[in-house]
Design an enzyme around this catalytic site. Structure first.
Site, short mmCIF file in Angstrom:
data_model
loop_
_atom_site.label_atom_id
_atom_site.label_comp_id
_atom_site.label_asym_id
_atom_site.label_seq_id
_atom_site.Cartn_x
_atom_site.Cartn_y
_atom_site.Cartn_z
N SER A 109 -59.87 -36.52 -57.25
CA SER A 109 -58.55 -37.15 -57.11
C SER A 109 -58.71 -38.63 -57.40
CB SER A 109 -58.04 -36.97 -55.68
OG SER A 109 -57.02 -37.93 -55.39
N TYR A 111 -58.98 -37.34 -46.90
CA TYR A 111 -58.78 -36.73 -48.23
C TYR A 111 -59.56 -37.50 -49.29
CZ TYR A 111 -56.33 -35.08 -52.42
OH TYR A 111 -56.03 -34.56 -53.65
N1 LIG Z 1 -51.14 -32.41 -57.39
C1 LIG Z 1 -51.67 -33.62 -57.41
O1 LIG Z 1 -50.96 -34.61 -57.60
C2 LIG Z 1 -53.14 -33.82 -57.24
C3 LIG Z 1 -53.63 -35.12 -57.37
C4 LIG Z 1 -54.99 -35.33 -57.21
C5 LIG Z 1 -55.83 -34.27 -56.92
N2 LIG Z 1 -55.32 -33.01 -56.79
C6 LIG Z 1 -56.25 -31.93 -56.48
O2 LIG Z 1 -56.06 -30.86 -57.38
C7 LIG Z 1 -56.36 -29.63 -56.72
C8 LIG Z 1 -55.17 -28.66 -56.90
O3 LIG Z 1 -54.02 -29.28 -56.36
P1 LIG Z 1 -52.55 -28.71 -56.54
O4 LIG Z 1 -51.65 -29.87 -56.51
O5 LIG Z 1 -52.52 -27.75 -57.66
O6 LIG Z 1 -52.40 -27.97 -55.13
P2 LIG Z 1 -51.71 -26.58 -54.71
O7 LIG Z 1 -51.45 -26.70 -53.25
O8 LIG Z 1 -50.56 -26.29 -55.62
O9 LIG Z 1 -52.86 -25.53 -54.97
C9 LIG Z 1 -54.03 -25.51 -54.19
C10 LIG Z 1 -54.41 -24.07 -53.95
O10 LIG Z 1 -55.62 -24.04 -53.17
C11 LIG Z 1 -55.50 -22.97 -52.25
N3 LIG Z 1 -56.40 -23.17 -51.12
C12 LIG Z 1 -56.24 -24.08 -50.11
N4 LIG Z 1 -57.23 -23.93 -49.21
C13 LIG Z 1 -58.01 -22.91 -49.67
C14 LIG Z 1 -59.17 -22.28 -49.16
N5 LIG Z 1 -59.73 -22.66 -48.00
N6 LIG Z 1 -59.70 -21.25 -49.86
C15 LIG Z 1 -59.14 -20.84 -51.02
N7 LIG Z 1 -58.03 -21.40 -51.53
C16 LIG Z 1 -57.47 -22.42 -50.86
C17 LIG Z 1 -54.04 -22.97 -51.84
O11 LIG Z 1 -53.65 -21.72 -51.29
C18 LIG Z 1 -53.34 -23.29 -53.15
O12 LIG Z 1 -52.95 -22.12 -53.85
C19 LIG Z 1 -56.62 -29.97 -55.26
O13 LIG Z 1 -58.01 -30.02 -55.04
C20 LIG Z 1 -56.00 -31.34 -55.11
O14 LIG Z 1 -56.61 -32.08 -54.08
C21 LIG Z 1 -53.99 -32.77 -56.94
#
Ligand SMILES: NC(=O)c1ccc[n+]([C@@H]2O[C@H](COP(=O)([O-])OP(=O)(O)OC[C@H]3O[C@@H](n4cnc5c(N)ncnc54)[C@H](O)[C@@H]3O)[C@@H](O)[C@H]2O)c1
Length: 250
Positions: free
Chosen positions: A139, A152
Site C-alpha cells: 500500500s 495498517y
Molecule cells: N483499495 C485500495 O484503495 C487499496 C489501496 C492500497 C492497498 N490495498 C490493498 O490491496 C489489497 C486488496 O484490497 P481491496 O481494496 O481489493 O480489498 P477488498 O476488501 O475488496 O478485498 C480483500 C479480500 O480479502 C479477503 N480477506 C480478508 N481477510 C482474509 C483472510 N484472513 N483470509 C482470506 N481472505 C481474506 C476479503 O474477504 C476480501 O474479499 C489489500 O491487501 C489492500 O490492503 C488496497
C-alpha cells in the site's frame, strides 16, 4: 507450453478478483482463495464461464492449516503452484493512542504473516520448477504513512521488506518477488467502505484533484501490472516496488 498455476488470495473482491480474472485470461489456472466461500465460488464460476480454469478455495490466509488444505486442493486440481499474488488484506482507522494489542496483532496477522505463511508453503513448488513469481500487494501508506493507520501502514511496510528479502533469497532459483503498493483503488469492498465514511470523502476527492492523473485507480489497473510482473517477460525484474498509483504519493 506447460500450463501455469497461480494462487490469488483475497480474490472474491476488488483487486484480487480483477487479478484472478486477468491472469486467467492469460491462460493461467487460478486458485481463487478467500475467506468468503460464496464470493470465491462466484469468481471461479465467472472465470470458467469465460473459458478459463479456476477453483474456489475457502481459507483464512492467517491460518497455516487452512492455507495448507487450500493448497492441497489447488495442487490436486491443477498441479504445482508457481505464481502467488498475496493480496488478501483488511484495513482499519484507529488513532494511534487507541490502538489495542488485538487490533495490532489481527492486522499484522492478516496483512503480513499471511504472506509469510502462503509464500513459504508455495516456494518449494517454485524451486522444483526452477521458476516462480511472487507479487505482494502492499500500500502507498507504507511509503507515505497514513494517519490513524499505524497498524495498517506498518503491515504494508513489512510487505515491502519481505519482498526485497525474498527476491534476494530465492533469485538463484529463477524466482522473482515484487511488490505493488496501490494508492486509492476505487470499486473494491475495502475502498467502498472507506469512501462511505463522511470524514473521508473530502480527503479522497482531494487525492484525485492533486494527482497527475485525475482519477482513482481501478482494480484492473493493479491487475494489469501484476499480469506483467508474473509473465516471462518480467524475469529480470525482482525486489522492486512498482507504484501503480496515478503518480500520487501523498
Ligand atoms: N483499495 C485500495 O484503495 C487499496 C489501496 C492500497 C492497498 N490495498 C490493498 O490491496 C489489497 C486488496 O484490497 P481491496 O481494496 O481489493 O480489498 P477488498 O476488501 O475488496 O478485498 C480483500 C479480500 O480479502 C479477503 N480477506 C480478508 N481477510 C482474509 C483472510 N484472513 N483470509 C482470506 N481472505 C481474506 C476479503 O474477504 C476480501 O474479499 C489489500 O491487501 C489492500 O490492503 C488496497
Amino acid at each position: 507450453m506447460t500450463e501455469k498455476v497461480a494462487l490469488v488470495t483475497g480474490a472474491a473482491n476488488g483487486i484480487g478478483k480483477a487479478t484472478a480474472k486477468r491472469l486467467a485470461r492469460d491462460g493461467i489456472a487460478i486458485g481463487v482463495l478467500d475467506l468468503l466461500e460464496d464470493g470465491a465460488a462466484a469468481v471461479a464460476g465467472e472465470i470458467e464461464q469465460s473459458g478459463g480454469k479456476a477453483i474456489a478455495l475457502a481459507a483464512d490466509v492467517s491460518d497455516r492449516e487452512s492455507v495448507q488444505a487450500a493448497l492441497a486442493r489447488l495442487r490436486d486440481a491443477f498441479g504445482p503452484v508457481t505464481i502467488v499474488v498475496n493480496n488478501a488484506g483488511i484495513t482499519g482507522f484507529v488513532p494511534f493512542l487507541e490502538l489495542t494489542d488485538e487490533d495490532w496483532d489481527r492486522m499484522l496477522a492478516v496483512n503480513l504473516k499471511s504472506a509469510f505463511i502462503v509464500t513459504q508453503e508455495i516456494i518449494p513448488d517454485m524451486i522444483a520448477a526452477g521458476w516462480g513469481r511472487i507479487v505482494n500487494i502492499s500500500s502507498s501508506s507504507a511509503q507515505s504513512g497514513a494517519v490513524k493507520m499505524a497498524h495498517y501502514s506498518s503491515s504494508k511496510g513489512g510487505m515491502i521488506a519481505l519482498t526485497r528479502t525474498l527476491a534476494q533469497e530465492f533469485g538463484e532459483h529463477n524466482i522473482t518477488c515484487n511488490a505493488v503498493p496501490p494508492r486509492f483503488v476505487h470499486n473494491t469492498a475495502m475502498s467502498n467502505e472507506s469512501f462511505e465514511r463522511e470524514d473521508m470523502k473530502e480527503r479522497f476527492q482531494a487525492m484525485v484533484d492533486a494527482g497527475p492523473i485525475r482519477r482513482h485507480g481501478e482494480p484492473e489497473d493493479i491487475a494489469g501490472a501484476v499480469a506483467w510482473l508474473v509473465s516471462d517477460e518480467a524475469g529480470y525484474v525482482t525486489g522492486q516496488v512498482i507504484g501503480v498509483n496515478g503518480g500520487r504519493y501523498i
